[in-house]
Design a protein around this motif. Structure first.
Motif, PDB file in Angstrom:
ATOM      1  N   MET A 234      31.889  37.485  48.993  1.00 11.72           N
ATOM      2  CA  MET A 234      31.455  38.639  48.272  1.00 11.72           C
ATOM      3  C   MET A 234      32.566  38.587  47.126  1.00 11.72           C
ATOM      4  O   MET A 234      32.412  39.143  45.646  1.00 11.72           O
ATOM      5  CB  MET A 234      31.490  40.136  48.783  1.00 11.72           C
ATOM      6  N   GLU A 235      33.898  38.655  47.219  1.00  9.58           N
ATOM      7  CA  GLU A 235      34.928  38.677  46.270  1.00  9.58           C
ATOM      8  C   GLU A 235      34.666  37.367  45.318  1.00  9.58           C
ATOM      9  O   GLU A 235      34.611  37.763  43.885  1.00  9.58           O
ATOM     10  CB  GLU A 235      36.157  38.303  47.077  1.00  9.58           C
ATOM     11  N   ARG A 236      34.027  36.532  45.377  1.00 10.20           N
ATOM     12  CA  ARG A 236      33.660  35.279  44.781  1.00 10.20           C
ATOM     13  C   ARG A 236      32.703  35.872  43.785  1.00 10.20           C
ATOM     14  O   ARG A 236      32.542  35.265  42.486  1.00 10.20           O
ATOM     15  CB  ARG A 236      33.577  34.104  45.310  1.00 10.20           C
ATOM     16  N   GLN A 237      31.883  36.465  44.281  1.00 15.18           N
ATOM     17  CA  GLN A 237      30.481  36.756  43.388  1.00 15.18           C
ATOM     18  C   GLN A 237      30.777  38.097  42.609  1.00 15.18           C
ATOM     19  O   GLN A 237      30.147  38.249  41.479  1.00 15.18           O
ATOM     20  CB  GLN A 237      29.386  37.264  44.492  1.00 15.18           C
ATOM     21  N   ALA A 238      31.885  38.758  42.976  1.00 17.20           N
ATOM     22  CA  ALA A 238      32.176  39.935  42.004  1.00 17.20           C
ATOM     23  C   ALA A 238      32.848  39.485  40.634  1.00 17.20           C
ATOM     24  O   ALA A 238      33.473  38.311  40.404  1.00 17.20           O
ATOM     25  CB  ALA A 238      33.332  40.792  42.969  1.00 17.20           C
ATOM     26  N   THR A 239      32.432  40.400  39.673  1.00 17.47           N
ATOM     27  CA  THR A 239      32.983  40.178  38.293  1.00 17.47           C
ATOM     28  C   THR A 239      34.291  41.092  37.962  1.00 17.47           C
ATOM     29  O   THR A 239      35.092  40.946  37.535  1.00 17.47           O
ATOM     30  CB  THR A 239      31.899  40.100  37.285  1.00 17.47           C
ATOM     31  N   ASP A 240      33.940  42.351  38.196  1.00 14.69           N
ATOM     32  CA  ASP A 240      34.858  43.418  37.980  1.00 14.69           C
ATOM     33  C   ASP A 240      36.127  43.014  38.724  1.00 14.69           C
ATOM     34  O   ASP A 240      36.208  42.961  39.998  1.00 14.69           O
ATOM     35  CB  ASP A 240      34.609  44.851  38.286  1.00 14.69           C
ATOM     36  N   PRO A 241      37.412  43.109  37.789  1.00 13.36           N
ATOM     37  CA  PRO A 241      38.497  42.872  38.698  1.00 13.36           C
ATOM     38  C   PRO A 241      38.980  43.842  39.772  1.00 13.36           C
ATOM     39  O   PRO A 241      39.674  43.381  40.894  1.00 13.36           O
ATOM     40  CB  PRO A 241      39.571  42.919  37.301  1.00 13.36           C
ATOM     41  N   LYS A 242      38.629  44.910  39.412  1.00 13.46           N
ATOM     42  CA  LYS A 242      38.957  46.005  40.524  1.00 13.46           C
ATOM     43  C   LYS A 242      38.167  45.858  41.864  1.00 13.46           C
ATOM     44  O   LYS A 242      38.604  46.102  42.756  1.00 13.46           O
ATOM     45  CB  LYS A 242      38.715  47.670  39.778  1.00 13.46           C
ATOM     46  N   LEU A 243      37.005  45.291  41.595  1.00 13.69           N
ATOM     47  CA  LEU A 243      35.947  45.269  42.854  1.00 13.69           C
ATOM     48  C   LEU A 243      36.561  44.089  43.580  1.00 13.69           C
ATOM     49  O   LEU A 243      36.643  43.979  44.804  1.00 13.69           O
ATOM     50  CB  LEU A 243      34.723  44.884  42.504  1.00 13.69           C
ATOM     51  N   LYS A 244      36.826  42.747  42.497  1.00 10.03           N
ATOM     52  CA  LYS A 244      37.596  41.766  43.373  1.00 10.03           C
ATOM     53  C   LYS A 244      38.846  42.171  44.213  1.00 10.03           C
ATOM     54  O   LYS A 244      39.035  41.660  45.154  1.00 10.03           O
ATOM     55  CB  LYS A 244      38.082  40.665  42.371  1.00 10.03           C
ATOM     56  N   ALA A 245      39.479  43.041  43.499  1.00 12.66           N
ATOM     57  CA  ALA A 245      40.991  43.357  44.326  1.00 12.66           C
ATOM     58  C   ALA A 245      40.694  44.132  45.630  1.00 12.66           C
ATOM     59  O   ALA A 245      41.305  44.087  46.417  1.00 12.66           O
ATOM     60  CB  ALA A 245      41.716  44.257  43.427  1.00 12.66           C
ATOM     61  N   ALA A 246      39.494  45.172  45.435  1.00  7.76           N
ATOM     62  CA  ALA A 246      39.196  45.735  46.566  1.00  7.76           C
ATOM     63  C   ALA A 246      38.567  44.782  47.626  1.00  7.76           C
ATOM     64  O   ALA A 246      38.884  45.026  48.999  1.00  7.76           O
ATOM     65  CB  ALA A 246      38.168  46.912  46.102  1.00  7.76           C
TER      66      ALA A 246
END
Lengths: 163, 163
Positions: free
Chosen positions: A31-43
């Motif tokens: 899911m992290e790899r699919q995320a674009t927003d840096p905050k979401l990746k960090a979450a």
């Protein structure tokens, strides 16, 4: 396996949740790899680290009740992860993907909130306060993670996806 | 199906939740039959009636966005119901069964809380306040149902099961 007492039900549910947490440990990096927003990746990254601690706490609870820390297939989490994977396969743009990832993470969090809430109540009923405390620490973290995702959902991500 | 905008994601999730609610409508009577405590039996019955209203509200939301009210397989709810059925098959005594039924109902409620919470946020983002209001009414009922089950869990059922 047959269950005829609350302590057996507690053990069964503990195994179910251990399986679920281990499944999440594998799902969150995808899911992290699919995320674009840096905050979401960090979450996703920080919640993955938290999940590793949740596994350690579960192992401690197994130790407290003198049972080996073995997981048992949790159909609900299998279904949740299948839903997440099929959703990720269908979405084409990155903003909509971020909105979907947040919502799927929240579905996972809420499943865990329900299960840990149950385990805390049962540990207390069984007079195992130490186990209840460990499980409550994780429960609070799941609530906090859910709130974090809600904040993100209410923030700019969805507004951008709707544009 | 490919999804590339928030309104498509909203529709997809709406279909998913319609399927889930219809599945719950079939599952709750089975859970009610397995329950022993009259209050728990009554809770399943009243929540089943509420669920029928949730389906009607979802149909209204489909109408608001001009789409046919068709469900789409929701893997998460399939998994939750499978877990519930295998759990019911394993439990032998009625007090432990009641404790398990409450916990399984709460897992179902929390899945719905997550999904309706998401749908409310997306409906608002999409500027569909009427849809948001309908979905929020159901969300509030899911929260209330979960609280009701928590009260029962904390009450005498588990104490009896632990005896």
């Amino acid at each position: 396996m047959t269950i005829s007492k609350l302590d057996e039900l507690f053990l069964h549910t503990l195994k179910d949740v251990l399986y679920a947490e281990r499944k999440i440990l594998k799902a969150f990096p995808k899911m992290e790899r699919q995320a674009t927003d840096p905050k979401l990746k960090a979450a996703f990254l920080s919640h993955r680290e938290e999940t590793e601690e949740h596994v350690v706490r579960l192992e401690e609870v197994f130790e407290l009740i003198g049972k080996p820390a073995r997981g048992a297939k949790c159909d609900a989490m299998v279904g949740l992860v299948e839903e997440t994977e099929s959703m990720m396969a269908e979405i084409e743009d990155s903003e909509t993907m971020d909105a979907a990832l947040i919502s799927l993470a929240q579905a996972v969090e809420h499943y865990e909130i329900a299960r840990y809430g149950t385990l805390v109540a049962w540990a207390k009923q069984l007079g195992n306060q130490k186990a209840a405390d460990l499980l409550k620490t994780t429960l609070d973290e799941e609530y906090a993670a859910d709130k974090g995702f809600t904040k993100m959902a209410e923030g700019r991500l969805n507004a951008v996806a709707a544009a």
